[in-house]
Design an enzyme around this catalytic site. Structure first.
Site, PDB file in Angstrom:
ATOM      1  N   ASP A 175       0.859  -1.180   0.000  1.00 23.72           N
ATOM      2  CA  ASP A 175       0.000   0.000   0.000  1.00 23.72           C
ATOM      3  C   ASP A 175       0.893   1.227   0.000  1.00 23.72           C
ATOM      4  O   ASP A 175       1.683   1.433   0.919  1.00 23.72           O
ATOM      5  CB  ASP A 175      -0.901  -0.008   1.238  1.00 23.72           C
ATOM      6  CG  ASP A 175      -1.792   1.219   1.291  1.00 23.72           C
ATOM      7  OD1 ASP A 175      -2.698   1.320   0.447  1.00 23.72           O
ATOM      8  OD2 ASP A 175      -1.571   2.075   2.166  1.00 23.72           O
ATOM      9  N   GLU A 261      -1.806  -0.824  -5.741  1.00 28.47           N
ATOM     10  CA  GLU A 261      -3.060  -0.184  -6.099  1.00 28.47           C
ATOM     11  C   GLU A 261      -2.807   0.725  -7.302  1.00 28.47           C
ATOM     12  O   GLU A 261      -1.803   1.427  -7.347  1.00 28.47           O
ATOM     13  CB  GLU A 261      -3.570   0.639  -4.930  1.00 28.47           C
ATOM     14  CG  GLU A 261      -5.026   0.951  -5.028  1.00 28.47           C
ATOM     15  CD  GLU A 261      -5.534   1.649  -3.778  1.00 28.47           C
ATOM     16  OE1 GLU A 261      -6.737   1.901  -3.712  1.00 28.47           O
ATOM     17  OE2 GLU A 261      -4.726   1.958  -2.894  1.00 28.47           O
ATOM     18  N   CYS A 314     -12.635  -4.676   5.128  1.00 30.24           N
ATOM     19  CA  CYS A 314     -11.964  -5.436   6.176  1.00 30.24           C
ATOM     20  C   CYS A 314     -11.246  -6.606   5.506  1.00 30.24           C
ATOM     21  O   CYS A 314     -11.832  -7.352   4.736  1.00 30.24           O
ATOM     22  CB  CYS A 314     -12.978  -5.958   7.185  1.00 30.24           C
ATOM     23  SG  CYS A 314     -12.280  -7.160   8.326  1.00 30.24           S
ATOM     24  N   CYS A 317     -12.925 -10.205   7.028  1.00 30.46           N
ATOM     25  CA  CYS A 317     -14.268 -10.682   6.701  1.00 30.46           C
ATOM     26  C   CYS A 317     -14.847 -10.047   5.432  1.00 30.46           C
ATOM     27  O   CYS A 317     -15.880 -10.463   4.948  1.00 30.46           O
ATOM     28  CB  CYS A 317     -15.216 -10.480   7.886  1.00 30.46           C
ATOM     29  SG  CYS A 317     -15.557  -8.749   8.215  1.00 30.46           S
ATOM     30  N   CYS A 333     -13.090  -3.058  12.503  1.00 32.92           N
ATOM     31  CA  CYS A 333     -14.223  -3.704  11.849  1.00 32.92           C
ATOM     32  C   CYS A 333     -15.334  -3.966  12.857  1.00 32.92           C
ATOM     33  O   CYS A 333     -15.105  -4.576  13.903  1.00 32.92           O
ATOM     34  CB  CYS A 333     -13.784  -5.017  11.200  1.00 32.92           C
ATOM     35  SG  CYS A 333     -15.147  -5.862  10.387  1.00 32.92           S
ATOM     36  N   CYS A 336     -16.333  -8.266  12.527  1.00 32.31           N
ATOM     37  CA  CYS A 336     -15.503  -9.331  13.103  1.00 32.31           C
ATOM     38  C   CYS A 336     -14.578  -8.837  14.209  1.00 32.31           C
ATOM     39  O   CYS A 336     -13.864  -9.621  14.832  1.00 32.31           O
ATOM     40  CB  CYS A 336     -14.702 -10.041  12.012  1.00 32.31           C
ATOM     41  SG  CYS A 336     -13.377  -9.031  11.331  1.00 32.31           S
ATOM     42  N   ASP A 343      -3.203   1.239   6.839  1.00 34.91           N
ATOM     43  CA  ASP A 343      -2.420   0.910   5.650  1.00 34.91           C
ATOM     44  C   ASP A 343      -2.118  -0.581   5.563  1.00 34.91           C
ATOM     45  O   ASP A 343      -2.096  -1.157   4.479  1.00 34.91           O
ATOM     46  CB  ASP A 343      -1.106   1.704   5.638  1.00 34.91           C
ATOM     47  CG  ASP A 343      -1.347   3.207   5.586  1.00 34.91           C
ATOM     48  OD1 ASP A 343      -2.422   3.605   5.070  1.00 34.91           O
ATOM     49  OD2 ASP A 343      -0.493   3.970   6.064  1.00 34.91           O
TER      50      ASP A 343
HETATM   51 ZN   LIG Z   1     -14.103  -7.722   9.546  1.00 35.95          ZN
END
Ligand SMILES: [Zn+2]
Length: 393
Positions: A175, A261, A314, A317, A333, A336, A343
């Site tokens: 990243d 990216e 995330c 999940c 998150c 989860c 980053d």
């Molecule tokens: Zn998650």
């Protein structure tokens, strides 16, 4: 083994400039003399015979050639030999005499030493490089060719590098950011250089001063020069930092695939608040280096579509966090319970795009490796070229 040439601008002092001219002049002189011998002789002399004869002549008629490294003249004869071979094999035209009017030309020498900011050439001794840290210092140096173009001098250092077998089959997501220049999915982070922000605040300070100076005044001109030099320094620091990062990720971590990216940098710079920061982070340069370094080592660079929500998703999940703000440095998150550096979470998401299932969102990155040399011309001040000289097993 692979031979690569690193070409970069040198910054010779006046004494060295004179010596450079002498070297190029003697290389030209040796070429012209040898070509004359070959053209006029009844039975064509071999290059070996010409070499011996030239050494003899250096005791008398060509005594001035003793001021320069013997490599320069002898290598010139070797080049002529190659040019003649190419002619006889119908690969090139018959070699011509070299006129000073058509340029100062170049010469080649051996026994080179290189540090981060200097190159040691025979007779000339230590010559400063305009760009630091570009030529690798840990490789076997084969030779150096010094050439002139439009009043600037360049050195092209031929280096022998070993291409090792890839022993990892790993994937690394990288990243690229602003404060943290690069965050890898293996947990390593590379901060943006502190020296950079220090130099930049100095630039700001001087620019403020500049606006108070009278136009056309001596002091203003001096200050302007000072600012220009600082800008150059900032550019060098940036390049050094990105070279270190990209080399370490490509050569030491040795993944099979690097996932980046596909940031739309030109789009981001339209936002003024972000503009400076994005330029600072030098992302574009970072990516360019990743691409060519990866190509040398056989590492694949993949780009993920820039609309892929690498920051908002995330990495465990796959839940999307729509209200993630630019200032949120930690990803939390709600589904989860994952708590992770923002980053690092993004780097994991990039890595996940290459997993067998295609990652949580099913996005599979498309391989895209660009050519190396295409972008080189965009670097304005310090010209550098990279060429793959030859490949041997
Ligand atoms: Zn998650």
């Amino acid at each position: 083994m692979i031979q690569k040439a690193y070409k970069t601008e040198i910054d010779p002092n006046n004494k060295q400039k004179t010596l450079l001219l002498k070297h190029a002049g003697c290389a030209r002189g040796a070429w012209n003399w040898a070509l004359g011998c070959i053209k006029n002789a009844e039975s064509k002399p071999t290059i070996g015979q010409l070499r011996k004869k030239l050494t003899e002549l250096k005791k008398g008629e060509f005594a001035y050639m003793n001021e320069v490294s013997a490599h320069a003249t002898q290598e010139s004869l070797r080049d002529l030999d190659k040019a003649l071979t190419n002619f006889f094999k119908k690969r090139a035209k018959y070699p011509k005499f070299k006129s000073r009017d058509r340029g100062i030309g170049s010469f080649r020498v051996y026994g080179i030493k290189v540090t981060d900011n200097k190159v040691h050439l025979p007779i000339l001794k230590w010559v400063n490089l305009k760009e630091t840290g570009y030529i690798p210092t840990d490789q076997r140096i084969v030779s150096a060719t010094v050439s002139e173009k439009a009043g600037r001098w360049y050195v092209s250092v031929a280096v022998e590098e070993e291409v090792e077998q890839q022993d990892t089959d790993g994937v690394i997501g990288v990243d690229l950011g602003v404060k943290t220049l690069a965050t890898c999915s293996d947990g390593s982070q590379y901060a943006n250089s502190k020296a950079l922000s220090k130099e930049e605040s100095r630039i700001k300070h001087f620019q403020c001063k500049l606006s108070r100076k009278t136009k056309g005044s001596n002091r203003r001109t001096k200050l302007k020069k000072k600012i220009a030099r600082l800008h150059q320094r900032v550019t060098n620091i940036r390049k050094d930092a990105t070279h270190k990062i990209t080399s370490e990720i490509v050569k030491i971590k040795r993944p099979q695939i690097i996932v980046l990216e596909d940031l739309n940098v030109s789009g981001m710079t339209k936002n003024h608040r972000l503009a400076k920061a994005v330029c600072d982070a030098n992302m574009r340069e970072c990516r360019r280096q990743f691409e060519y370094k990866a190509e040398w080592t056989g590492v694949e660079v993949r780009f993920v579509d820039r609309f892929f929500p690498s920051s908002k998703m995330c990495s465990v999940c796959g839940t999307l966090k729509q209200d993630l703000k630019l200032g949120d440095r930690t990803y939390k998150c709600s589904e989860c319970g994952l708590i992770m550096d923002r980053d690092l979470n993004a780097a994991h998401n990039l890595k996940n795009t290459v997993s067998s299932t295609g990652g949580p969102s099913g996005v599979v990155a498309e391989p895209r490796i660009k050519r190396v040399l295409k972008n080189e011309s965009k670097i304005p001040s310090v010209r550098r070229e990279l060429t793959l000289v030859e490949m041997t097993q």
